[in-house]
Structure formats: C-alpha cells, structure tokens
Design a protein around this motif. Structure first.
Motif, mmCIF file in Angstrom:
data_model
loop_
_atom_site.group_PDB
_atom_site.id
_atom_site.type_symbol
_atom_site.label_atom_id
_atom_site.label_comp_id
_atom_site.label_asym_id
_atom_site.label_seq_id
_atom_site.Cartn_x
_atom_site.Cartn_y
_atom_site.Cartn_z
ATOM 1 N N TYR A 120 36.028 14.772 22.426
ATOM 2 C CA TYR A 120 34.868 15.761 21.954
ATOM 3 C C TYR A 120 33.759 16.064 23.005
ATOM 4 N N SER A 168 35.316 17.651 26.052
ATOM 5 C CA SER A 168 35.537 19.879 25.387
ATOM 6 C C SER A 168 34.388 20.265 24.798
ATOM 7 N N THR A 169 33.232 19.864 24.383
ATOM 8 C CA THR A 169 31.714 20.615 24.569
ATOM 9 C C THR A 169 31.265 20.776 25.960
ATOM 10 N N THR A 194 30.276 24.413 26.579
ATOM 11 C CA THR A 194 28.978 24.591 26.945
ATOM 12 C C THR A 194 28.538 25.389 27.620
ATOM 13 N N ASP A 224 20.936 21.239 21.094
ATOM 14 C CA ASP A 224 21.862 20.314 20.188
ATOM 15 C C ASP A 224 20.657 19.367 19.370
ATOM 16 N N TYR A 277 23.875 23.884 17.839
ATOM 17 C CA TYR A 277 24.301 23.544 18.737
ATOM 18 C C TYR A 277 24.500 24.055 19.928
ATOM 19 N N SER A 278 24.964 23.244 20.987
ATOM 20 C CA SER A 278 24.616 23.143 22.451
ATOM 21 C C SER A 278 24.958 24.765 23.085
ATOM 22 N N VAL A 279 26.223 24.721 22.428
ATOM 23 C CA VAL A 279 27.164 26.057 23.155
ATOM 24 C C VAL A 279 26.370 27.023 22.926
ATOM 25 N N PHE A 283 39.386 21.588 25.205
ATOM 26 C CA PHE A 283 39.104 21.978 23.924
ATOM 27 C C PHE A 283 40.204 22.672 23.470
ATOM 28 N N ASN A 307 35.448 25.804 15.450
ATOM 29 C CA ASN A 307 34.807 24.510 15.345
ATOM 30 C C ASN A 307 33.961 24.337 15.142
ATOM 31 N N ILE A 308 32.968 24.938 15.559
ATOM 32 C CA ILE A 308 31.163 24.355 15.480
ATOM 33 C C ILE A 308 31.231 24.357 13.780
#
Length: 441
Positions: free
Chosen positions: A86, A89-90, A94, A272, A277-279, A315, A385-386
């Motif tokens: 996780y 993938s995060t 990002t 975050d 979300y960090s994306v 991811f 996913n978020i």
C-alpha cells in the motif's frame, strides 16, 4: 577486535525486519513479472500496455489466483506484506499524478480552440456525471454503504464515470503522431480539463466524507484551496528559474532531481495531513512545475520509466487484491453492473462524439474523439481506490468499476481505429500540417 553485540531488544526487531523484507521481495518480483508478461500480451493484440497491467492486477487477486491457488496467494501476499504494498503504491500514484500534472499543456494553438475544448470538456464530464449520478441515486439502496449518503454516493459514481485516461490518451496520440492535429489538440485539452474537474470533485467528496462535521469539512476544503493557490501562485514562480536551467542543458542535474521529487512528496504529505488524499497533492505539484516543453521532456524521460515500470504495477496488484469479481455473481448484481457499464460507455462516447460533430468536425473524427475520451485506464482505478480506502464505496462497487475501467479502456483503441483508419489518419495529419503552415505564414 571484539564486535559489540546488539542489544537484546534490537536483535528480534532486526530479525523481524529481515523476515518482512524476505516476504516483500518475492511479492514484488511476481508482481513485476506478471505485469511485464500481461503488458506484452496486450501489445501483441494491439492494446496499450496499461490494459495488460490492469488485468495482471486482477489475476493476482482473489478472482483468479486466490480462487485456484488460495495457498499461493496467501503465501505471496500475507497480511503483513499488504501495508508495504500500500505504501509503495501510494508513493507510485503520487509521483505518477505529479508527472501527469507536469505534462499537461493548456496552451491553445489556434483561434477558438480553447472554447471548443471547453465545450467538449463540459459535455464529456457533464453527460456521464448526470447519467452516473442518476444511476447512483436509483441504486443507492442496493449498492451503497449505509454510512454514505444518497447524494454523496451518486456524486462519487458520476465522478468516476466522467474520467478520461489522460496519460493513456496522450500516449496513443503521440505514438500515432496525432498530437498536433485538430482532433489531437482538442481531445488532449478537453481530457485535461475533465480530469482536473474530477480530481477537484474527489477532493471535495473526501473532505465531506472524512470531516467530523460541517466545520471540519469546510476547514479541509478551505485548506485544500489555500494549498492549491500557494502551489500555483507562489511555488510555481519560484520553480521557473529551475525550469530555465534544465531547458538550457536538456537534462536534470542531481540537485534539480532532489528538488523535483521533494515538491510532490511534501505536497502529498500536506494534503494527506489536511484530510485530502496525497494523490491530489502530487497532481497540483505537477501543475506547479515549469511549463517549458524542454523541461517537461527531461522530467518525463528521467522519471516516467521508473514510476510506470516499478511502482505502478504494485498499485495494479494492490487493486487486484481488493477486487472480488465473484461478488458480482447473481441476477441483481449483474443487472446493476450492466446498467453502470452502459451508462459509462454511452455517456462518454456519445456525450463527446455528438458535441464534436456540432463543433464542425466530420462524423469519423467525432466518433474517434468519442472512442478516445471513453478510455478510463489508470485514472478511474486511482479514483475508486481512494473511494474504497476512505469508505465511500463497497467492495462490490469497487469490483464493478474495475471491470468498467478494463472494458472501456480495452475498447478505446479498436473503436478509434474503426472510426479513423490509417489512411484517414494520414489525411487528417496532412490537413492539420497545411493549416498550421498557413497560420505560421
């Protein structure tokens, strides 16, 4: 000479870290190998590599590997390995969304082009959002979590279906040398607007869903807005000298790489922290990067291969571990999925093709635009996913939308080629080149 022994408490911790490393490494090796094989197979059947990688993620999850060889799946992806996947993938998402934002070019090249792209973008995001939102309102009792409101669920579903795979679209156009044609420029600009609006919607929904109350929600939204203003109004000008230096040399030096990587990581950490979300932070950080084409080319050549080859397959695999297609079995679930898929396809395909025709393009070009805008690719997977991580959708809805992502993405290129065969492509490219030459003269 005597070597001092490790403290007693440190020895078990070191052993545990080594044991975790020995579990993560095989998982990564299997993920990368499966993604490479499926990506190659996708290329052989004239599909983009990302389609194969998406399918690879599903194959490694409970849908296939877990169903046929549950012991192998449990050994490859034990509980303690999944948090590591996780995190990887995060980090990959990002940085990938950072590269997407950095690669966007909003400069219109001919009179009225931005107006036309805006019309296409409004229809391309409005039609599927309205249809998807309507389906969400109707199916809320059947599909939604009990703690998610009817309108929140409807907006999330509409937002997911309104996305276009901007990076995949750009890759198709550049591979076919169509990025400077009328259709190519119009579609790229419209898709970038669509995705930017969808990410803003997701940021707002995340703030509403995670907020402890109206005050916390407004605070999160206000901080996200301030963050975007600071990034685009303060950080972006500060980065321009760096962009000029990189553009002058044509390559990224060591110091420039440190700065460029720290910006999206810091932005992702901050978003975050405030509850978004960090994306989203990575995407805005990309928009703040210098707009010089030489800088963007150097940035993508240095980072994109590492991100897309090493980090993104993780991811896809992590998404696959959360995809239980067996949960869609049964008449009501299959009917709900069929409705969502039909709305997703028709809303984007006809919602983009018909306005393109109204803007003065031929029918073949219009259907080609509808086909390209209908690809959702990686973007919808990030979006859902978020939603799953933040508790906005169920595992069942997640699985349905994964299938929507795979099917619409796989259908994009064949439908495009059906609408615009190579001989017509060449004619369109030649016509655009002549028009551009006239503008230059």
């Amino acid at each position: 000479m005597l070597v001092p022994a490790l403290p007693l408490a440190a020895a078990p911790a070191a052993d545990a870290n080594l044991e975790l490393t020995l579990k993560v490494m095989p998982a990564l090796a299997v993920i990368l190998l499966t993604a490479a094989v499926c990506g190659r197979l996708a290329n052989l059947v004239m599909q983009p590599r990302v389609v194969g990688e998406m399918i690879a993620g599903v194959l490694l999850g409970p849908t296939l590997l877990g169903a046929l060889f549950p012991g192998a799946e449990a050994a490859l992806f034990p509980t303690e390995v999944r948090p590591v996947l996780y995190v990887i993938s995060t980090l990959g998402l990002t940085l990938y969304m950072f590269l997407v934002g950095a690669g966007m070019d909003h400069d219109a090249r001919s009179p009225g082009e931005f107006r036309k792209a805006s019309v296409l973008a409004v229809s391309g995001i409005g039609t599927p959002m309205l249809l998807g939102g309507a389906v969400g309102l109707v199916l809320w009792d059947r599909l939604s979590r009990p703690d998610v409101g009817r309108w929140e669920f409807a907006l999330f579903l509409g937002g997911a279906l309104s996305l276009t795979a901007f990076p995949m679209l750009a890759r198709i156009l550049y591979e076919r040398r169509l990025q400077n044609t009328r259709v190519g420029r119009l579609t790229l600009l419209a898709a970038s607007i669509d995705d930017a609006v969808a990410w803003c919607l997701l940021a707002a929904l995340s703030a509403v869903h995670l907020g402890g109350g109206a005050g916390d929600t407004l605070r999160t939204i206000a901080l996200a807005a301030v963050f975007a203003v600071v990034m685009l109004g303060v950080v972006a000008p500060l980065l321009r000298p760096l962009g000029r230096r990189v553009a002058a040399t044509g390559q990224l030096g060591g110091g420039a790489v440190y700065v460029i990587i720290l910006v999206p990581l810091a932005a992702g950490w901050f978003t975050d922290l405030i509850g978004v979300y960090s994306v989203f932070g990575g995407f805005v950080a990309g928009l703040a990067m210098p707009r010089d084409p030489a800088f963007r080319a150097a940035l993508h050549s240095r980072m994109m291969d590492v991100v897309s080859t090493l980090l993104l397959p993780v991811f896809f695999a992590f998404s696959g571990l959360n995809t239980h297609l067996a949960g869609i079995a049964g008449g009501p679930a299959l009917l709900a999925f069929a409705v969502i898929l039909a709305v997703a396809f028709c809303g984007k395909y006809f919602g983009c093709a018909l306005p393109t025709r109204a803007l003065g393009f031929g029918w073949r070009e219009s259907w080609a635009v509808g086909a390209m805008m209908n690809a959702r690719g990686l973007m919808i997977l990030i979006f859902i996913n978020i939603g799953l991580a933040q508790g906005m959708i169920t595992q069942e809805v997640f699985a349905m939308l994964v299938l929507v992502a795979v099917l619409t993405t796989a259908g994009a290129l064949p439908l495009y080629k059906l609408a615009l065969p190579e001989r017509l492509e060449r004619a369109s490219t030649a016509e655009s080149a002549v028009g551009q030459a006239r503008v230059t003269v």
